[in-house]
Design a protein around this motif. Structure first.
Motif, PDB file in Angstrom:
ATOM      1  N   PRO A 138       0.872  -1.110   0.028  1.00  0.00           N
ATOM      2  CA  PRO A 138       0.145   0.035  -0.010  1.00  0.00           C
ATOM      3  C   PRO A 138       0.746   1.304  -0.226  1.00  0.00           C
ATOM      4  O   PRO A 138       0.481   2.208  -0.459  1.00  0.00           O
ATOM      5  N   GLU A 139       2.060   1.345   0.538  1.00  0.00           N
ATOM      6  CA  GLU A 139       2.748   2.519   0.376  1.00  0.00           C
ATOM      7  C   GLU A 139       3.209   2.920  -0.753  1.00  0.00           C
ATOM      8  O   GLU A 139       3.735   3.935  -0.937  1.00  0.00           O
ATOM      9  N   GLN A 140       3.155   2.158  -1.737  1.00  0.00           N
ATOM     10  CA  GLN A 140       3.409   2.443  -3.315  1.00  0.00           C
ATOM     11  C   GLN A 140       2.075   3.381  -3.726  1.00  0.00           C
ATOM     12  O   GLN A 140       2.333   3.769  -4.908  1.00  0.00           O
ATOM     13  N   ALA A 141       1.147   3.507  -3.177  1.00  0.00           N
ATOM     14  CA  ALA A 141      -0.035   4.214  -3.628  1.00  0.00           C
ATOM     15  C   ALA A 141       0.238   5.231  -4.332  1.00  0.00           C
ATOM     16  O   ALA A 141      -0.254   5.958  -5.532  1.00  0.00           O
ATOM     17  N   ASP A 142       1.112   6.057  -3.533  1.00  0.00           N
ATOM     18  CA  ASP A 142       1.491   7.554  -4.205  1.00  0.00           C
ATOM     19  C   ASP A 142       2.342   7.509  -5.473  1.00  0.00           C
ATOM     20  O   ASP A 142       2.109   7.989  -6.310  1.00  0.00           O
ATOM     21  N   ASN A 143       3.157   6.123  -5.562  1.00  0.00           N
ATOM     22  CA  ASN A 143       3.857   6.234  -6.832  1.00  0.00           C
ATOM     23  C   ASN A 143       2.989   5.707  -8.136  1.00  0.00           C
ATOM     24  O   ASN A 143       3.068   6.242  -9.074  1.00  0.00           O
ATOM     25  N   TRP A 144       1.704   5.113  -7.706  1.00  0.00           N
ATOM     26  CA  TRP A 144       0.633   4.764  -8.771  1.00  0.00           C
ATOM     27  C   TRP A 144       0.104   6.036  -9.275  1.00  0.00           C
ATOM     28  O   TRP A 144       0.130   6.237 -10.318  1.00  0.00           O
ATOM     29  N   VAL A 145      -0.088   6.893  -8.509  1.00  0.00           N
ATOM     30  CA  VAL A 145      -0.728   8.048  -8.957  1.00  0.00           C
ATOM     31  C   VAL A 145       0.062   8.940  -9.810  1.00  0.00           C
ATOM     32  O   VAL A 145      -0.143   9.486 -10.648  1.00  0.00           O
ATOM     33  N   PHE A 146       1.541   9.028  -9.252  1.00  0.00           N
ATOM     34  CA  PHE A 146       2.618   9.686 -10.024  1.00  0.00           C
ATOM     35  C   PHE A 146       2.653   9.173 -11.573  1.00  0.00           C
ATOM     36  O   PHE A 146       2.894   9.827 -12.402  1.00  0.00           O
ATOM     37  N   ILE A 147       2.786   7.814 -11.542  1.00  0.00           N
ATOM     38  CA  ILE A 147       2.830   7.172 -12.707  1.00  0.00           C
ATOM     39  C   ILE A 147       1.912   7.528 -13.767  1.00  0.00           C
ATOM     40  O   ILE A 147       1.934   7.987 -14.904  1.00  0.00           O
ATOM     41  N   HIS A 148       0.535   7.548 -13.251  1.00  0.00           N
ATOM     42  CA  HIS A 148      -0.829   7.749 -14.019  1.00  0.00           C
ATOM     43  C   HIS A 148      -0.578   9.366 -14.451  1.00  0.00           C
ATOM     44  O   HIS A 148      -0.976   9.413 -15.637  1.00  0.00           O
ATOM     45  N   ASP A 149      -0.392  10.074 -13.520  1.00  0.00           N
ATOM     46  CA  ASP A 149      -0.327  11.655 -13.794  1.00  0.00           C
ATOM     47  C   ASP A 149       0.768  11.829 -14.949  1.00  0.00           C
ATOM     48  O   ASP A 149       0.627  12.695 -15.891  1.00  0.00           O
ATOM     49  N   ARG A 150       1.897  11.264 -14.920  1.00  0.00           N
ATOM     50  CA  ARG A 150       3.196  11.379 -15.772  1.00  0.00           C
ATOM     51  C   ARG A 150       3.054  11.021 -17.044  1.00  0.00           C
ATOM     52  O   ARG A 150       3.028  11.587 -17.931  1.00  0.00           O
ATOM     53  N   ILE A 151       2.242   9.910 -17.036  1.00  0.00           N
ATOM     54  CA  ILE A 151       1.753   9.220 -18.400  1.00  0.00           C
ATOM     55  C   ILE A 151       0.772  10.059 -19.234  1.00  0.00           C
ATOM     56  O   ILE A 151       1.012  10.488 -20.270  1.00  0.00           O
ATOM     57  N   LYS A 152      -0.319  10.839 -18.488  1.00  0.00           N
ATOM     58  CA  LYS A 152      -1.170  11.561 -19.156  1.00  0.00           C
ATOM     59  C   LYS A 152      -0.584  12.836 -19.635  1.00  0.00           C
ATOM     60  O   LYS A 152      -0.868  13.226 -20.885  1.00  0.00           O
ATOM     61  N   THR A 153       0.691  13.210 -19.041  1.00  0.00           N
ATOM     62  CA  THR A 153       1.425  14.489 -19.349  1.00  0.00           C
ATOM     63  C   THR A 153       2.172  14.075 -20.491  1.00  0.00           C
ATOM     64  O   THR A 153       2.059  14.760 -21.688  1.00  0.00           O
ATOM     65  N   ILE A 154       2.786  12.940 -20.525  1.00  0.00           N
ATOM     66  CA  ILE A 154       3.456  12.493 -21.665  1.00  0.00           C
ATOM     67  C   ILE A 154       2.820  12.162 -22.923  1.00  0.00           C
ATOM     68  O   ILE A 154       3.170  12.607 -23.995  1.00  0.00           O
ATOM     69  N   SER A 155       1.724  11.650 -22.706  1.00  0.00           N
ATOM     70  CA  SER A 155       0.636  11.301 -23.937  1.00  0.00           C
ATOM     71  C   SER A 155       0.228  12.772 -24.504  1.00  0.00           C
ATOM     72  O   SER A 155      -0.247  12.647 -25.802  1.00  0.00           O
ATOM     73  N   GLU A 156       0.440  13.875 -24.237  1.00  0.00           N
ATOM     74  CA  GLU A 156       0.190  14.959 -24.815  1.00  0.00           C
ATOM     75  C   GLU A 156       1.150  15.332 -26.199  1.00  0.00           C
ATOM     76  O   GLU A 156       0.925  15.751 -27.169  1.00  0.00           O
ATOM     77  N   ASN A 157       2.565  14.479 -26.039  1.00  0.00           N
ATOM     78  CA  ASN A 157       3.297  14.686 -26.995  1.00  0.00           C
ATOM     79  C   ASN A 157       3.461  13.280 -27.766  1.00  0.00           C
ATOM     80  O   ASN A 157       4.166  13.277 -28.683  1.00  0.00           O
ATOM     81  N   VAL A 158       3.368  11.922 -27.149  1.00  0.00           N
ATOM     82  CA  VAL A 158       3.666  10.512 -27.526  1.00  0.00           C
ATOM     83  C   VAL A 158       2.062  10.253 -27.501  1.00  0.00           C
ATOM     84  O   VAL A 158       1.552  10.123 -26.534  1.00  0.00           O
ATOM     85  N   ALA A 159       1.740   9.404 -28.391  1.00  0.00           N
ATOM     86  CA  ALA A 159       0.728   8.888 -28.839  1.00  0.00           C
ATOM     87  C   ALA A 159       0.417   7.674 -27.854  1.00  0.00           C
ATOM     88  O   ALA A 159      -0.882   7.647 -27.270  1.00  0.00           O
ATOM     89  N   ARG A 160       1.306   6.837 -27.769  1.00  0.00           N
ATOM     90  CA  ARG A 160       1.246   5.652 -27.018  1.00  0.00           C
ATOM     91  C   ARG A 160       2.503   5.524 -26.072  1.00  0.00           C
ATOM     92  O   ARG A 160       3.461   4.632 -26.363  1.00  0.00           O
ATOM     93  N   PRO A 161       2.695   6.205 -24.933  1.00  0.00           N
ATOM     94  CA  PRO A 161       3.936   6.066 -24.178  1.00  0.00           C
ATOM     95  C   PRO A 161       4.329   4.578 -23.701  1.00  0.00           C
ATOM     96  O   PRO A 161       3.503   3.873 -23.397  1.00  0.00           O
TER      97      PRO A 161
END
Length: 299
Positions: free
Chosen positions: A109-132
């Motif tokens: 469960p301590e990894q939950a903050d990293n899950w949110v970090f991953i999700h948010d970073r991919i959403k940002t990268i997706s603005e430039n990369v069609a499928r990160p």
């Protein structure tokens, strides 16, 4: 250079650390409460032993012949397996939990903050990369893989243990996701081959154990092999749109050691964060659950 940080996941209805101490922790996963060993909880418990015994649906008892294995003492109403959900910040995941002979239940469960970090970073990268493209090494039951896939990434999930891959696949199905690439292989071998092929990933996630074995008996020793593995990962990481996360849970492996390794390997990367992950119990004792380092091209 960023200052050291202490990070804990936000309140999560399906999980709480009730108490910790005397080398144990008392946790609630969904409707069930578990008592299991925790080597870093060297302080006293806040609740009495009788209270722990009364509350727990399952208590892990170590095998006297093994420093790692043991058995669970359960109440009649304890289900095994059972399921919990994680719903935060656009993530809607479902995990199967089970009582294993190694005290783990299939979720950190301590990894939950990293899950949110991953999700948010991919959403940002997706603005430039069609499928990160995201690579998850030592990926276990796949919390980070699910977060990346739900954000729209093309995910490669690597673990050396075939039953763990099967467990992660079940979590993908329960989370109503698909098309994660499953690889049963030694992480070091896989990374070296990907470097030779000239492949690149927008995101790389590592959660290596202190010790481990590959599917063909390959030996993994964290302090002996991590340095070289990080150098290979640096060759795999895209340098335009990217994020990188590493977590370590090994007694004696400080966040300063990890910070030195990352600075040496990647240099002055943008938006870097490093420090300790922890969860606080109901008496506000903060239980350390590993060190981390992460950075990203943009936040």
């Amino acid at each position: 250079m960023a200052d050291i940080q202490l990070i804990t996941p936000r309140a999560w209805s399906e999980y709480e650390l009730i108490d910790s101490g005397n080398f144990q922790k008392l946790e609630r996963f969904g409707e069930f409460i578990l008592a299991r060993p925790e080597p870093q909880a060297i302080w006293d418990k806040s609740l009495s032993d009788a209270d722990w015994e009364r509350r727990a649906h399952a208590i892990f008892r170590r095998d006297r012949q093994s420093p790692e294995r043991g058995d669970w003492q359960t109440t009649p109403d304890m289900r095994d397996p059972w399921y919990v959900k994680f719903q935060q910040d656009g993530l809607n995941l479902k995990f199967k939990l089970a009582l294993t002979t190694f005290k783990h239940v299939g979720l950190f469960p301590e990894q939950a903050d990293n899950w949110v970090f991953i999700h948010d970073r991919i959403k940002t990268i997706s603005e430039n990369v069609a499928r990160p493209k995201v690579l998850n090494l030592f990926a276990y039951t796949g919390g980070a893989s699910l977060a990346a896939r739900q954000a729209g990434a093309d995910v490669t999930h690597v673990d050396a243990v075939k039953p763990v891959i099967s467990w992660a696949r079940e979590n993908m199905d329960h989370s109503e996701l698909d098309n994660i690439r499953w690889v049963v292989e030694d992480a070091v071998k896989f990374v070296r081959r990907e470097v030779r092929r000239g492949n690149k990933y927008n995101g790389i996630i590592l959660d290596p154990p202190a010790y481990g074995r590959g599917p063909d008996g390959e030996k993994w020793v964290l302090e002996e092999q991590l340095n070289d593995l990080l150098k290979s990962c640096a060759d795999l990481l895209d340098r335009t749109d990217f994020f990188f996360i590493i977590n370590l849970y090994s007694l004696g492996f400080s966040s300063l050691i990890l910070e030195n390794l990352m600075q040496q390997t990647f240099g002055n990367v943008p938006n870097s964060e490093w420090g300790e992950l922890f969860v606080a119990d109901q008496a506000h004792k903060r239980l350390p659950l590993g060190v981390f380092y992460r950075f990203a091209s943009s936040l």
